[in-house]
Design a protein around this motif. Structure first.
Motif, PDB file in Angstrom:
ATOM      1  N   PRO A 108      29.882  45.445  42.102  1.00 33.95           N
ATOM      2  CA  PRO A 108      30.551  46.041  43.134  1.00 33.95           C
ATOM      3  C   PRO A 108      31.857  45.144  43.630  1.00 33.95           C
ATOM      4  CG  PRO A 108      28.609  46.202  43.507  1.00 33.95           C
ATOM      5  CD  PRO A 108      28.554  45.264  42.609  1.00 33.95           C
ATOM      6  N   VAL A 109      31.641  43.839  43.760  1.00 34.64           N
ATOM      7  CA  VAL A 109      32.954  42.921  44.318  1.00 34.64           C
ATOM      8  C   VAL A 109      33.768  42.973  43.043  1.00 34.64           C
ATOM      9  CG1 VAL A 109      33.662  40.647  45.020  1.00 34.64           C
ATOM     10  CG2 VAL A 109      31.432  41.659  45.965  1.00 34.64           C
ATOM     11  N   ILE A 110      33.405  42.629  41.957  1.00 34.38           N
ATOM     12  CA  ILE A 110      34.543  42.529  41.049  1.00 34.38           C
ATOM     13  C   ILE A 110      35.237  43.891  40.566  1.00 34.38           C
ATOM     14  CG2 ILE A 110      34.600  42.728  38.219  1.00 34.38           C
ATOM     15  CD1 ILE A 110      34.325  39.976  38.931  1.00 34.38           C
ATOM     16  N   GLU A 111      34.660  45.072  40.613  1.00 38.87           N
ATOM     17  CA  GLU A 111      35.325  46.553  40.801  1.00 38.87           C
ATOM     18  C   GLU A 111      36.321  46.514  42.008  1.00 38.87           C
ATOM     19  OE1 GLU A 111      32.319  49.108  39.500  1.00 38.87           O
ATOM     20  OE2 GLU A 111      32.356  48.258  37.413  1.00 38.87           O
ATOM     21  N   TRP A 112      35.530  46.089  43.141  1.00 42.45           N
ATOM     22  CA  TRP A 112      36.521  46.378  44.316  1.00 42.45           C
ATOM     23  C   TRP A 112      37.821  45.321  44.198  1.00 42.45           C
ATOM     24  CZ3 TRP A 112      36.970  42.090  47.808  1.00 42.45           C
ATOM     25  CH2 TRP A 112      37.587  42.297  49.032  1.00 42.45           C
ATOM     26  N   LEU A 113      37.843  44.372  43.776  1.00 44.05           N
ATOM     27  CA  LEU A 113      38.811  43.423  43.505  1.00 44.05           C
ATOM     28  C   LEU A 113      39.701  44.011  42.299  1.00 44.05           C
ATOM     29  CD1 LEU A 113      37.437  39.657  43.473  1.00 44.05           C
ATOM     30  CD2 LEU A 113      39.016  40.795  45.079  1.00 44.05           C
ATOM     31  N   ALA A 114      39.292  44.535  41.465  1.00 44.28           N
ATOM     32  CA  ALA A 114      40.089  45.177  40.343  1.00 44.28           C
ATOM     33  C   ALA A 114      40.833  46.543  40.869  1.00 44.28           C
ATOM     34  CB  ALA A 114      39.155  45.529  38.983  1.00 44.28           C
ATOM     35  N   GLU A 115      40.219  47.586  41.446  1.00 43.98           N
ATOM     36  CA  GLU A 115      40.509  48.689  41.953  1.00 43.98           C
ATOM     37  C   GLU A 115      41.269  48.720  43.198  1.00 43.98           C
ATOM     38  OE1 GLU A 115      36.915  51.385  41.883  1.00 43.98           O
ATOM     39  OE2 GLU A 115      36.476  50.626  39.747  1.00 43.98           O
ATOM     40  N   THR A 116      40.642  48.046  44.198  1.00 44.71           N
ATOM     41  CA  THR A 116      41.558  48.270  45.499  1.00 44.71           C
ATOM     42  C   THR A 116      42.734  47.040  45.507  1.00 44.71           C
ATOM     43  OG1 THR A 116      39.225  48.686  46.467  1.00 44.71           O
ATOM     44  CG2 THR A 116      41.087  47.503  47.955  1.00 44.71           C
ATOM     45  N   HIS A 117      42.176  46.020  44.659  1.00 38.74           N
ATOM     46  CA  HIS A 117      43.390  44.893  44.748  1.00 38.74           C
ATOM     47  C   HIS A 117      44.134  44.600  43.579  1.00 38.74           C
ATOM     48  CE1 HIS A 117      42.215  44.149  48.811  1.00 38.74           C
ATOM     49  NE2 HIS A 117      40.948  44.073  48.688  1.00 38.74           N
ATOM     50  N   ALA A 118      43.881  45.318  42.687  1.00 39.57           N
ATOM     51  CA  ALA A 118      44.609  45.492  41.268  1.00 39.57           C
ATOM     52  C   ALA A 118      44.686  43.834  40.485  1.00 39.57           C
ATOM     53  CB  ALA A 118      46.043  45.798  41.513  1.00 39.57           C
ATOM     54  N   LEU A 119      43.417  43.137  40.449  1.00 38.79           N
ATOM     55  CA  LEU A 119      43.171  42.208  39.893  1.00 38.79           C
ATOM     56  C   LEU A 119      42.774  42.392  38.593  1.00 38.79           C
ATOM     57  CD1 LEU A 119      43.355  41.009  42.719  1.00 38.79           C
ATOM     58  CD2 LEU A 119      41.801  39.207  41.949  1.00 38.79           C
ATOM     59  N   PRO A 120      43.643  42.196  37.649  1.00 37.27           N
ATOM     60  CA  PRO A 120      43.433  42.674  36.216  1.00 37.27           C
ATOM     61  C   PRO A 120      42.105  42.065  35.418  1.00 37.27           C
ATOM     62  CG  PRO A 120      45.239  41.257  35.969  1.00 37.27           C
ATOM     63  CD  PRO A 120      44.870  41.274  37.588  1.00 37.27           C
TER      64      PRO A 120
END
Length: 456
Positions: A108-120
């Motif tokens: 969930p944290v990885i996907e939060w960083l990817a989706e909410t904060h656009a980390l690729p």
């Protein structure tokens, strides 16, 4: 340097804030993003001129089980399998609840960083890390911790979350199981006080404090310190003064594949893809598949405290996805030769012994050191060698916390009302020594506990 201490709270503070976070590495910045999203009033402070921390010195890879990236790659993985892998590597020495919380929160944290904060983020799919039953390492394009730090900092700035650098916290104000704030030292030696409703310690461990290293982990005190010099152990010092509980202070992450004397991390893919290590006599000396943390002591035990990592161009091609490896090549740390005889001359190794070491590696089966070889082709020209030594990367023990909230426990039972610890400031999930470290455990603790502590 003035020692960290604790004092009763003053009658007033220069600044009052909701959530104060000490340390702006990956852990502190994830905590700040999490707290900000939860509607908290946040102040993030950093002792250095710019955020870096131990994260910037790493490959920036975070293990997570059950992510969309894994599913897209056809990899079936679960937090339960992740828990098994962590506990197997750590010989079941970890707090089981803490392991479960981290394993369940990672995706969930990885996907939060990817989706909410656009980390690729992308998944490492071309080699396996020791101890992981699935390919679950997630990283940014350059496979560089510096890129991770820069991406998190960009989000902090974009969201106008206050980040103040060149502020070192040396004193906490506390009374009766509650923290009221901190005193910060400015570059000119002046101080200012910050009162807070919640305090999150994200100031990492104590690997940069040689006295503490010698006290808690003497077996590695002769290693190169490869972590961030700001890891001075303030969290432990404050915890001792406050009556906080600590756990596994002898746990650490080492690494036995740091180019010497260049001081550049050489990815362990050079080993897992079919390479191996020899000493100055060109003799293999251990089972490299145990892991890179154990490798630090194994390499340091050899003559001159050094070894040579031997691999070929196929493996180098895999390693080049890491910016550190490309830097090592640019700086001449990676030797290349068309024959083993030429490579031996370049490295100053006994020719016959080096040739025999390559010949003795089985294509399939178990070698004399107990390493299982399967599915990797025998090394072939061109050949490569890197002189390496053992290093201490960061400590894994720390303040004992309540897993679900990251609140710090008290020695005599109970917990602090508003003091939280995450990342290297808290006890991680690497057991009691170095052999319990599973690849990625450091950043796993940083991002999951940072997120949890930020939410409160």
């Amino acid at each position: 340097m003035e020692s960290p201490d604790v004092a009763p709270p003053p009658t007033s503070f220069d600044i009052q804030i909701g959530t104060l976070i000490i340390g702006a590495g990956a852990c502190g910045m994830v905590a700040a993003l999490s707290a900000h999203e939860a509607g908290q009033d946040v102040l993030l402070i950093e002792a250095d001129a710019v955020p870096t921390g131990s994260t910037a010195l790493s490959a920036g890879l975070i293990p997570a089980a059950g992510t969309r990236l894994q599913k897209a790659a056809g990899i079936t993985d679960t937090p339960a399998q992740f828990v098994k892998d962590i506990q197997a590597k750590a010989h079941d020495e970890n707090n089981a609840c803490l392991v479960t919380v981290m394993a369940e929160m990672a995706a969930p944290v990885i996907e939060w960083l990817a989706e909410t904060h656009a980390l690729p983020f992308s998944l490492v799919t071309d080699f396996d890390y020791p101890g992981h039953a699935r390919r679950r390492m997630h990283g940014l394009p350059s496979r560089s911790g510096q890129e991770l730090i820069d991406a998190l900092r960009s989000r902090i700035e974009a969201l106008d979350i206050p980040l103040i650098c060149n502020r070192r916290a040396l004193r906490l104000y506390a009374a009766v199981n509650r923290v009221y704030g901190a005193e910060l030292t400015l570059p000119d030696g002046k101080t200012e006080t910050v009162g807070c409703d919640r305090l999150i310690l994200a100031c990492n461990g104590y690997g940069g404090n040689r006295e503490m290293v010698t006290k808690h982990m003497p077996q590695i005190d002769n290693a190169v310190w490869f972590g961030h010099d700001g890891n001075r152990g303030e969290a432990i010092a404050w915890g001792d003064a406050l009556g906080a509980a600590t756990r596994h202070l002898g746990a650490f992450q080492g690494h036995g594949n740091v180019a010497h004397p260049h001081g550049i991390l050489i990815t362990w893919a050079t080993i897992t893809e079919g390479g191996f290590q020899v000493n100055v006599n060109a003799n293999r000396f251990w089972n490299e598949s145990q892991g890179y943390s154990e490798a630090a002591r194994a390499v340091l035990s050899q003559p001159d405290g050094a070894a040579w990592t031997i691999f070929d161009s196929r493996i180098a091609g895999v390693a080049r996805q890491f910016e550190d490896f490309k830097s090592a090549e640019r700086q001449g740390a990676v030797m290349t030769a068309e024959t083993l005889e030429e490579l031996a001359v370049m490295a100053g190794l006994p020719t016959a012994a080096l040739v025999q070491a390559v010949v003795d590696v089985p294509v399939e089966g178990v070698d004399a050191f107990g390493r299982v070889w399967a599915g990797k082709p025998r090394l072939s020209a061109p050949f490569h060698a890197v002189k390496v030594t053992g290093a201490l990367f960061h400590t894994q023990g720390g303040l004992d916390i309540i897993p679900a909230s990251a609140a710090v426990r008290l020695k005599d039972g109970g917990q602090f009302e508003n003091l939280f610890a995450a990342g290297g400031a808290a006890c991680g999930v690497s057991g009691k020594g170095d052999s319990g470290y599973l690849s990625g455990n450091g950043l796993l603790a940083a991002v999951t506990l940072g997120f949890i502590a930020g939410r409160g």
